[in-house]
Design an enzyme around this catalytic site. Structure first.
Site, PDB file in Angstrom:
ATOM      1  N   TYR A  25      11.787 -17.837   9.761  1.00 21.90           N
ATOM      2  CA  TYR A  25      12.088 -16.884   8.694  1.00 21.90           C
ATOM      3  C   TYR A  25      13.215 -17.361   7.792  1.00 21.90           C
ATOM      4  CZ  TYR A  25       9.015 -14.009  11.481  1.00 21.90           C
ATOM      5  OH  TYR A  25       7.924 -13.554  12.182  1.00 21.90           O
ATOM      6  N   ARG A  70       5.101  -7.421  10.289  1.00 20.61           N
ATOM      7  CA  ARG A  70       6.134  -7.930  11.200  1.00 20.61           C
ATOM      8  C   ARG A  70       6.885  -9.094  10.548  1.00 20.61           C
ATOM      9  NH1 ARG A  70       7.465  -8.806  16.802  1.00 20.61           N
ATOM     10  NH2 ARG A  70       7.529 -11.009  17.380  1.00 20.61           N
ATOM     11  N   ARG A  80       4.133  -6.488  17.318  1.00 23.89           N
ATOM     12  CA  ARG A  80       2.927  -7.315  17.222  1.00 23.89           C
ATOM     13  C   ARG A  80       1.705  -6.396  17.218  1.00 23.89           C
ATOM     14  NH1 ARG A  80       6.236  -9.877  21.149  1.00 23.89           N
ATOM     15  NH2 ARG A  80       6.965 -11.953  20.535  1.00 23.89           N
ATOM     16  N   LYS A  93       4.461  -9.564  24.396  1.00 31.77           N
ATOM     17  CA  LYS A  93       3.870 -10.882  24.631  1.00 31.77           C
ATOM     18  C   LYS A  93       4.336 -11.404  25.990  1.00 31.77           C
ATOM     19  CE  LYS A  93       3.077 -15.239  22.189  1.00 31.77           C
ATOM     20  NZ  LYS A  93       3.416 -16.024  20.979  1.00 31.77           N
ATOM     21  N   HIS A 146       0.165  -8.243  11.306  1.00 31.46           N
ATOM     22  CA  HIS A 146       1.269  -9.153  11.623  1.00 31.46           C
ATOM     23  C   HIS A 146       2.073  -9.496  10.371  1.00 31.46           C
ATOM     24  CE1 HIS A 146       2.670 -11.179  15.245  1.00 31.46           C
ATOM     25  NE2 HIS A 146       3.110 -12.154  14.478  1.00 31.46           N
ATOM     26  N   HIS A 183      11.311 -12.340  20.565  1.00 30.27           N
ATOM     27  CA  HIS A 183      11.030 -13.768  20.686  1.00 30.27           C
ATOM     28  C   HIS A 183      11.729 -14.341  21.913  1.00 30.27           C
ATOM     29  CE1 HIS A 183      10.025 -14.396  16.141  1.00 30.27           C
ATOM     30  NE2 HIS A 183       8.968 -14.032  16.843  1.00 30.27           N
TER      31      HIS A 183
END
Length: 308
Positions: A301, A269, A166, A191, A266, A292
């Site tokens: 995706y 990514r 990220r 994150k 991003h 995630h």
């Protein structure tokens, strides 16, 4: 929000303790200020509902506050508050509720969730476009400093595409987070402050090694600087600096299709996740690679691969 007066010593202490807690967790000053302001407004709202002590807080109060901000007008622009603004309030209250659980040991169910709404479509670069950008970072340059900056551009692609980090994760990478012997990148500031280990390919490791040992020292002003990315002036790069470097690289490509795309850090990514899925990697492995928390976040995706 900043003009609100609580007139409640206990609530004022809670707001201060909450912001100090966020600061200890490592949140940036802007986020600490914004979340603190939201909590101040929430506490002000509670006093208007005759809640004078935090022990009186219960699930209905969160629902009532949600209804309040959902119908409140935008004081500066008129009209209703944006969904993004409302979601930021909910995010802050979720964190405040977590703080209260940490402080009191008592968990309160909020029963309020963020609003899902349509966002901008996700942009993905093709594998050919990624290859072109990498090729541009290998061109001969006139000066030693230009070569160093070009080497840094290659590392931007490695960190954000090959390693799938990220924006802020990449900004905060330090030299001791990279183990070239084991080819492992330690993401310490992910994150929600979750750490993870990311594998580095042999090709990416060579690019990193070349930059770290041969080119990064040319840019440095101080040998004590630990950040991986340093600017032309030897200071740590911001996310904005890295974004502009990527934009310059895209401009140099003279690729009209690439130039038309809305590309940010991003995007790289998103691109690696899509390419890994196209190449047959299992969704669960991509989830771990990206860091995630849930598989639901990674499943976007699967739709992108159908479109690309």
């Amino acid at each position: 929000m900043k003009k609100l007066k609580l007139n409640n010593a206990g609530f004022e202490y809670l707001e201060l303790a909450f912001t100090e807690w966020l600061d200890i967790l490592g949140y940036n000053k802007g986020t600490v200020y914004t979340m603190g302001a939201v909590v101040r407004e929430f506490l002000y709202f509670l006093t208007s509902r005759s809640v004078v002590h935090i022990s009186q807080l219960d699930t209905p109060h969160f629902k009532q506050y949600y209804q309040y901000i959902s119908t409140r007008s935008n004081q500066r622009k008129g009209g209703a508050l944006s969904l993004n603004y409302i979601n930021k309030h909910i995010q802050a209250l979720e964190k405040f509720n977590e703080f209260l659980t940490h402080k009191t040991g008592t968990s309160i169910t909020m029963n309020v969730r963020q609003i899902k709404y349509n966002t901008k479509p996700i942009t993905v670069l093709t594998q050919a476009e990624i290859k072109q950008l990498f090729t541009l970072t290998q061109q001969d340059r006139i000066t030693e400093r230009e070569t160093a900056l070009q080497s840094r551009d290659a590392v931007i692609l490695v960190i954000y595409y090959s390693c799938g980090l990220r924006r802020n994760e990449g900004v905060h990478i330090e030299l001791n987070d990279i183990n070239l012997d084991t080819r492992i990148l330690h993401v310490r500031k992910g994150k929600k402050y979750k750490e993870r280990l990311v594998p580095i390919s042999q090709h990416s490791a060579k690019i990193l090694e070349d930059y770290i040992y041969n080119h990064r020292p040319i840019l440095l002003k101080s040998n004590t600087e630990s950040r991986l990315f340093v600017s032309y002036y030897g200071k740590p790069c911001t996310g904005g600096t890295l974004y502009r470097c990527l934009q310059k690289l895209i401009y140099r490509s003279e690729n009209p299709e690439l130039a038309e795309k809305e590309v940010g850090l991003h995007t790289l990514r998103h691109s690696i996740a899509t390419h890994l899925l196209q190449n047959g990697m299992e969704l669960q492995k991509i989830q771990r690679f990206l860091g995630h928390s849930s598989l639901e976040s990674t499943q976007i995706y699967t739709h992108l691969t159908e479109e690309v």
